[in-house]
Design a protein around this motif. Sequence first.
Motif, PDB file in Angstrom:
ATOM      1  N   ASP A   1       0.851  -1.179   0.000  1.00  0.00           N
ATOM      2  CA  ASP A   1       0.000   0.000   0.000  1.00  0.00           C
ATOM      3  C   ASP A   1       0.900   1.246   0.000  1.00  0.00           C
ATOM      4  N   PRO A   2       0.332   2.446  -0.034  1.00  0.00           N
ATOM      5  CA  PRO A   2       1.176   3.643  -0.117  1.00  0.00           C
ATOM      6  C   PRO A   2       2.120   3.802   1.073  1.00  0.00           C
ATOM      7  N   HIS A   3       1.812   3.151   2.204  1.00  0.00           N
ATOM      8  CA  HIS A   3       2.709   3.252   3.359  1.00  0.00           C
ATOM      9  C   HIS A   3       3.721   2.109   3.371  1.00  0.00           C
ATOM     10  N   GLN A   4       3.817   1.388   2.264  1.00  0.00           N
ATOM     11  CA  GLN A   4       4.754   0.267   2.124  1.00  0.00           C
ATOM     12  C   GLN A   4       4.411  -0.904   3.045  1.00  0.00           C
ATOM     13  N   SER A   5       3.150  -1.008   3.474  1.00  0.00           N
ATOM     14  CA  SER A   5       2.751  -2.206   4.213  1.00  0.00           C
ATOM     15  C   SER A   5       2.321  -3.262   3.199  1.00  0.00           C
ATOM     16  N   GLN A   6       2.595  -4.516   3.558  1.00  0.00           N
ATOM     17  CA  GLN A   6       2.238  -5.630   2.685  1.00  0.00           C
ATOM     18  C   GLN A   6       0.708  -5.732   2.591  1.00  0.00           C
ATOM     19  N   ILE A   7       0.183  -5.920   1.376  1.00  0.00           N
ATOM     20  CA  ILE A   7      -1.255  -6.163   1.245  1.00  0.00           C
ATOM     21  C   ILE A   7      -1.481  -7.672   1.277  1.00  0.00           C
ATOM     22  N   PRO A   8      -2.248  -8.164   2.252  1.00  0.00           N
ATOM     23  CA  PRO A   8      -2.394  -9.626   2.383  1.00  0.00           C
ATOM     24  C   PRO A   8      -3.443 -10.197   1.439  1.00  0.00           C
ATOM     25  N   TYR A   9      -3.024 -11.111   0.567  1.00  0.00           N
ATOM     26  CA  TYR A   9      -3.975 -11.810  -0.308  1.00  0.00           C
ATOM     27  C   TYR A   9      -4.146 -13.230   0.187  1.00  0.00           C
ATOM     28  N   ASP A  10      -5.349 -13.806  -0.092  1.00  0.00           N
ATOM     29  CA  ASP A  10      -5.547 -15.210   0.271  1.00  0.00           C
ATOM     30  C   ASP A  10      -4.824 -16.111  -0.696  1.00  0.00           C
ATOM     31  N   ASP A  11      -4.750 -15.638  -1.925  1.00  0.00           N
ATOM     32  CA  ASP A  11      -4.279 -16.515  -3.001  1.00  0.00           C
ATOM     33  C   ASP A  11      -3.226 -15.781  -3.823  1.00  0.00           C
ATOM     34  N   PRO A  12      -1.998 -15.700  -3.282  1.00  0.00           N
ATOM     35  CA  PRO A  12      -0.972 -14.914  -3.953  1.00  0.00           C
ATOM     36  C   PRO A  12      -0.723 -15.403  -5.380  1.00  0.00           C
ATOM     37  N   ALA A  13      -1.053 -16.657  -5.655  1.00  0.00           N
ATOM     38  CA  ALA A  13      -0.765 -17.207  -6.982  1.00  0.00           C
ATOM     39  C   ALA A  13      -1.644 -16.584  -8.052  1.00  0.00           C
ATOM     40  N   SER A  14      -2.877 -16.221  -7.670  1.00  0.00           N
ATOM     41  CA  SER A  14      -3.817 -15.797  -8.695  1.00  0.00           C
ATOM     42  C   SER A  14      -3.795 -14.294  -8.918  1.00  0.00           C
ATOM     43  N   LYS A  15      -2.689 -13.677  -8.630  1.00  0.00           N
ATOM     44  CA  LYS A  15      -2.608 -12.229  -8.854  1.00  0.00           C
ATOM     45  C   LYS A  15      -2.780 -11.903 -10.333  1.00  0.00           C
ATOM     46  N   GLN A  16      -3.364 -10.721 -10.545  1.00  0.00           N
ATOM     47  CA  GLN A  16      -3.606 -10.365 -11.942  1.00  0.00           C
ATOM     48  C   GLN A  16      -2.532  -9.378 -12.387  1.00  0.00           C
ATOM     49  N   PRO A  17      -1.553  -9.848 -13.140  1.00  0.00           N
ATOM     50  CA  PRO A  17      -0.437  -8.978 -13.476  1.00  0.00           C
ATOM     51  C   PRO A  17      -0.796  -7.930 -14.531  1.00  0.00           C
ATOM     52  N   ASP A  18      -1.737  -8.276 -15.413  1.00  0.00           N
ATOM     53  CA  ASP A  18      -2.012  -7.362 -16.515  1.00  0.00           C
ATOM     54  C   ASP A  18      -3.031  -6.329 -16.081  1.00  0.00           C
ATOM     55  N   ARG A  19      -2.617  -5.105 -15.879  1.00  0.00           N
ATOM     56  CA  ARG A  19      -3.534  -4.122 -15.335  1.00  0.00           C
ATOM     57  C   ARG A  19      -4.204  -3.282 -16.392  1.00  0.00           C
ATOM     58  N   SER A  20      -3.669  -3.262 -17.586  1.00  0.00           N
ATOM     59  CA  SER A  20      -4.232  -2.341 -18.571  1.00  0.00           C
ATOM     60  C   SER A  20      -5.440  -2.933 -19.289  1.00  0.00           C
ATOM     61  N   SER A  21      -5.466  -4.245 -19.463  1.00  0.00           N
ATOM     62  CA  SER A  21      -6.532  -4.832 -20.266  1.00  0.00           C
ATOM     63  C   SER A  21      -7.781  -5.067 -19.435  1.00  0.00           C
ATOM     64  N   ASN A  22      -7.725  -4.736 -18.164  1.00  0.00           N
ATOM     65  CA  ASN A  22      -8.821  -5.149 -17.302  1.00  0.00           C
ATOM     66  C   ASN A  22      -9.473  -3.968 -16.614  1.00  0.00           C
ATOM     67  N   ARG A  23      -9.606  -2.893 -17.330  1.00  0.00           N
ATOM     68  CA  ARG A  23     -10.143  -1.683 -16.720  1.00  0.00           C
ATOM     69  C   ARG A  23     -11.622  -1.821 -16.432  1.00  0.00           C
ATOM     70  N   ARG A  24     -12.087  -0.950 -15.604  1.00  0.00           N
ATOM     71  CA  ARG A  24     -13.466  -0.917 -15.141  1.00  0.00           C
ATOM     72  C   ARG A  24     -14.518  -0.962 -16.237  1.00  0.00           C
ATOM     73  N   ASN A  25     -14.243  -0.245 -17.314  1.00  0.00           N
ATOM     74  CA  ASN A  25     -15.256  -0.063 -18.359  1.00  0.00           C
ATOM     75  C   ASN A  25     -15.714  -1.362 -18.996  1.00  0.00           C
ATOM     76  N   THR A  26     -14.814  -2.330 -19.012  1.00  0.00           N
ATOM     77  CA  THR A  26     -15.168  -3.549 -19.710  1.00  0.00           C
ATOM     78  C   THR A  26     -16.191  -4.347 -18.953  1.00  0.00           C
ATOM     79  N   LYS A  27     -16.485  -3.937 -17.738  1.00  0.00           N
ATOM     80  CA  LYS A  27     -17.448  -4.711 -16.947  1.00  0.00           C
ATOM     81  C   LYS A  27     -18.863  -4.424 -17.346  1.00  0.00           C
TER      82      LYS A  27
END
Lengths: 263, 449
Positions: free
Chosen positions: B423-449
């Motif tokens: 996060d902006p304070h450099q604290s780790q963001i805890p995920y349940d499933d670190p494997a399923s992170k979504q690396p591609d951020r540009s193709s998945n914008r809000r509008n496509t929903k």
Amino acid sequence: MNEKSPHMPPLEVHDLTVAYNQKPVLWNIDFEIPEGSLTAVVGPNGAGKSTLIKAIMGLIPSSSGYALFYGKPLGKRRSSVAYVPQRESVDWNFPVNVFDVVLMGRYPHLKLFQRPRPVDKEIAMNALKEVGMQEYSDRQISRLSGGQQQRVFLARALAQDASVYLMDEPFAGVDAATERVIFNKLKELQEQQKTILVVHHDLQNIKAYFDHVMMLNLRLTAFGPTQSTFTDDNLQKTYGGRLNILSQIVERSRQERFVREKE
Amino acid sequence: MDAFWEFFSLRDPNIRYVLGGTVLLGIASGLIGTFTVLRRRALVGDAVAHAILPGVCLGFILAGGKDPLLLVAGAFVFGLLSMITMDFITRNSIISPDTSIAMVLSVFFGLGVVLLTMIQSSSFTDQSGLDDFLFGQAASMVGYDVKVFGGLSLFIILSVILVYKEFKVISFDLTYAKSIGYPVKRLELAMALLMVLIITAGIQAVGVVLMASMLIIPAAAARYWTDSLSYLLLIAAVFGAISGAAGSFISYTAPAMPTGPWMVVSAACVFFVSFFFAPGRGELSRMLESKKLSFRIRRENVLKSLYSFEEKDGKAERVRTLSELMKTQRLSKLKMKSILSYLKNKELIHVYPGPPSGFVLTENGRKEAKRLVRVHRLWEKYLNEYLQIPEDHVHDDAESMEHLITEDIEKELRASLGSPDKDPHQSQIPYDDPASKQPDRSSNRRNTK
């Protein structure tokens, strides 16, 4: 839709002048909209964009001039003209649900006192589907976002099954998804040879969305295909300040409660 | 109690008449009142009700006594006249509508009182019952009165059923109604006439002073129970009928008592019940709603505190004591204990009797706490990145938003931020499933929903 003559333009306005008691005034507006066009009406705040379509729809009195739909006055063409008012014009806390509002689009096809028929309900439901709102049909209208409310208004107009659509700021305050839905719908209507006039405030997407543009600032400064009309020169004419003498006379006629003589 | 049974057993034909008349009146005023309230014309209704008094008096003078038809005619004419006057003043002067309404109300009513006093001090042989028109006297209605007033009510009820569709459109969206070519002026006139008529129909049973409340209160109470116009009309009619029946019952048992105030008091009781107890919109259910929300926020904060202990020292099994927890929250011991016992019942924490006695997150509890911390930090990231809010200003906002962010919104946040690690304070963001992170951020914008 029923008996439109092929040579008559869907909408023609002749020398329309509106001397409104308080606010903007329109001066000798004269144009003819070609069939199957998608036109944006643009202009600065207070240029009279909404006033123009309200006057065309006879919702406010005009002091001179007239509008014809397929060569006939509106009274004879009601069923082929749909008007979408500004979203803010109604009380969204009113106790109706989404489907009720869309069903009102069928009222012009019903006689006085006649209840909606099953076929009307079907058409209304289809219209709701077309704007992607079928899941919301039972929802009370106050529990919708601004964009959803605008879609409901569009669905009502679709249910009217008209051939000319006049829309007052359908893109005002809507989210990106709704903007796309509405715009795609307008394109579809255009492909069905419907004629659409849209009051629009966002100059950014005029070129992408509209094939005709009407530029307004108390008078008609330019009207034509977007390609040739939406130029820097015309924008300067429309947005570069009011014509000084014209605004002065407008102000005077307002103060003097001046009413033009009707011919 | 005997009086109650005697009245509602309807053995006495006179009672049947009176009750029938007031119930019809209640139904009709509920229906018209619904439209009056929705169109924000409640004050106009009040003004018209007061303004018909001179008409009633003139009708009385013309007939030389109490003749329902002439009374109705006089009341109707003056009701109409008052409306035209209000409209005229508003249209043609700089005076605002509320002022013109107040003026018309008092001037017409004043004129009415003048006429009333004149009649009373004159030598009219039969002036009994004229007072009744101020505050109503249902029990003094005879068969013929009921036929006239009840007939009016019935006419109004049928009219509303007939023009329901048209009234609905002009009440909701007047410009649209005009645009589809509805005779809007005539429909509005019809609505106004029906309002004057129902007020006229109420002069005997309710009286001019309070008739407007019969128009307004049942409709206002009904609004607490439904969001649908047809049900609103139905409920307002029922409430009107109840008020009408209650009023005439009291008028029957205590003949000296005027009916109008009793009807209005009954209607007000119905209103208060609606105001406090209606599900969803009533005060009580809103209070419960907000209590529930604040309890949820508190227990989520407690879960988060337990998790943050773990984050700090990395010891998930360590038991945290009550006094440790108390330091993290501004809560009384009693509240804290009730929250902890709730969390235990939901199997979000284990409670150890000790020593040292204390609490540990269960697997589910940890998952939920992680989720809260995650959406908190994602929201901070979002504010920082998309709204350019500096990182030292995002915490407070996230502290409240974390309780509102749903799974869907979390998904969207992750889609547009690309599941960041920190996060902006450099604290780790805890995920349940670190494997399923979504690396591609540009193709998945809000509008496509």
